[in-house]
Write an enzyme that holds these catalytic residues in place. Structure first.
Site, mmCIF file in Angstrom:
data_model
loop_
_atom_site.group_PDB
_atom_site.id
_atom_site.type_symbol
_atom_site.label_atom_id
_atom_site.label_comp_id
_atom_site.label_asym_id
_atom_site.label_seq_id
_atom_site.Cartn_x
_atom_site.Cartn_y
_atom_site.Cartn_z
ATOM 1 C CD GLU A 3 -2.057 2.004 1.525
ATOM 2 O OE1 GLU A 3 -3.153 2.114 1.540
ATOM 3 O OE2 GLU A 3 -1.376 2.892 1.261
ATOM 4 C CG LEU A 153 3.680 1.513 6.298
ATOM 5 C CD1 LEU A 153 3.428 1.065 7.735
ATOM 6 C CD2 LEU A 153 2.962 0.590 5.334
ATOM 7 C CG ASP A 154 -0.378 6.149 2.448
ATOM 8 O OD1 ASP A 154 0.575 6.448 1.717
ATOM 9 O OD2 ASP A 154 -1.415 5.589 2.043
ATOM 10 C CE LYS A 155 0.409 13.405 9.687
ATOM 11 N NZ LYS A 155 0.094 14.843 9.529
ATOM 12 N NE ARG A 252 -5.890 5.890 1.878
ATOM 13 C CZ ARG A 252 -5.245 7.062 1.945
ATOM 14 N NH1 ARG A 252 -3.921 7.101 1.974
ATOM 15 N NH2 ARG A 252 -5.940 8.173 1.995
#
Length: 333
Positions: A3, A153-155, A252
């Site tokens: 992701e 990884l995204d925040k 997502r």
């Protein structure tokens, strides 16, 4: 990213210590025939197209060792090197930041990243990032590209992330990422009830009109996601998700594509969904959950030094556990 794990992996050239540390990408069949500047945008999404084009003009981009022009076409197998020093933070300050270190040895560090922590400095986040904390914890990381961070990884995504601690480990982890030989499983709570698991095979690329978003588009890069139902609720589902590719925002985007967006996702989730007949505690839990309910639960790969398979798990954080408990209570009411 993974992701949040990107296909582009950042690799320092080791042949000439007087050379800058380049970011490297290898052109695949999907981008073969593209203009150089178009390929750069796909490979290096951290940088704007105008910035990348200016670097090409100033000779900071090489294709197969030679300088090139923005309009030049690239072909499958071409090796692109980008000297992005001007865009990077010139000096990343080591900061004492509490890190949840799951494992470490002389070759790598495995961190359980909390939601809200940015992985590395960028515009708007010059400090207080995972990279700042890693440099304090292991100062030798300053010798590695991006302090050994080979994926991110995204925040607002929590969970497991591996950091290389040596050039040897960095090179090997890059190879494993490119070969898709790193096992990654996530836990996520999505809107709607999924009866059974499934497989999503839908290409992902930049949104055609909203450039800060990704989307399923015919011209996108191949992306595959498997999901399995772990628990069902009246209007939500807890899923185990496995990635077979690592496009930016992949889980997502794919879950939104099948009309089951991740709960709390501020970008792809659409408007807040309050199920008919939901209890007041559940309504409040959904209103107050302000990040995507997505957690990198499991991470496994062949150790870069021993070659033995190693694997770690990280329990879901309290906010997701509390959300699940509220969903269960509502379902049993």
């Amino acid at each position: 990213m993974d992701e949040s794990i990107t296909d582009l992996t950042l690799e320092a050239t080791e042949s000439d210590q007087s050379e800058p540390d380049y970011l490297q990408a290898v052109v695949d069949l999907e981008l073969s025939g593209s203009r150089l500047d178009q390929a750069l945008v796909a490979f290096f999404p951290d940088y704007s197209r105008s910035r990348l084009q200016s670097w090409v003009k100033s000779g900071r981009v090489r294709v197969n060792g030679e300088t090139a022009r923005n309009k030049d076409k690239v072909k499958s197998g071409d090796v692109i090197l980008l000297d992005a020093e001007e865009e990077k933070v010139t000096y990343v300050v080591a900061e004492e930041i509490a890190l949840d270190i799951v494992f470490e040895d002389e070759h790598l560090i495995v961190v359980n990243k909390p939601a809200g922590l940015v992985v590395h400095p960028a515009a708007g986040n010059p400090a207080g990032t995972l990279q700042n904390g890693l440099l304090y914890h292991a100062p030798e990381l300053e010798k590695l590209p991006r302090a050994g961070i080979v994926h991110r990884l995204d925040k607002e995504t929590s969970g497991l992330l591996v950091v290389a601690r040596s050039l040897k480990a960095h090179k090997r982890l890059v190879e494993l990422l490119q070969a898709r030989d790193i096992h990654r499983e996530y836990r996520t709570v999505v809107n709607g009830v999924l009866i059974t698991g499934g497989h999503i095979d839908a290409p992902i690329g930049r949104h055609p009109t909203q450039r800060v978003k990704m989307a399923v588009v015919p011209s996108g890069k191949e992306a595959q996601t498997d999901y399995r139902v772990l628990e069902k609720f009246p209007a939500h589902t807890l899923l185990q998700v496995k990635l077979h590719s690592g496009r930016t925002h992949q889980i997502r985007v794919h879950m939104a594509h099948i009309r089951h967006p991740v709960v709390g996702d501020p970008v792809y989730g659409g408007r807040l969904r309050l199920p008919a007949g939901a209890s007041e505690p559940l309504k409040e839990a959904l209103r107050s959950f302000k990040r995507q309910a997505l957690h990198a639960f499991k991470l496994g790969f062949d150790h870069p030094d021993t070659g033995e398979y190693v694997e770690w798990q990280a329990e879901m954080p309290d906010d997701m556990l509390n959300l699940l408990e509220t969903l269960r209570e509502d379902a049993n009411a």
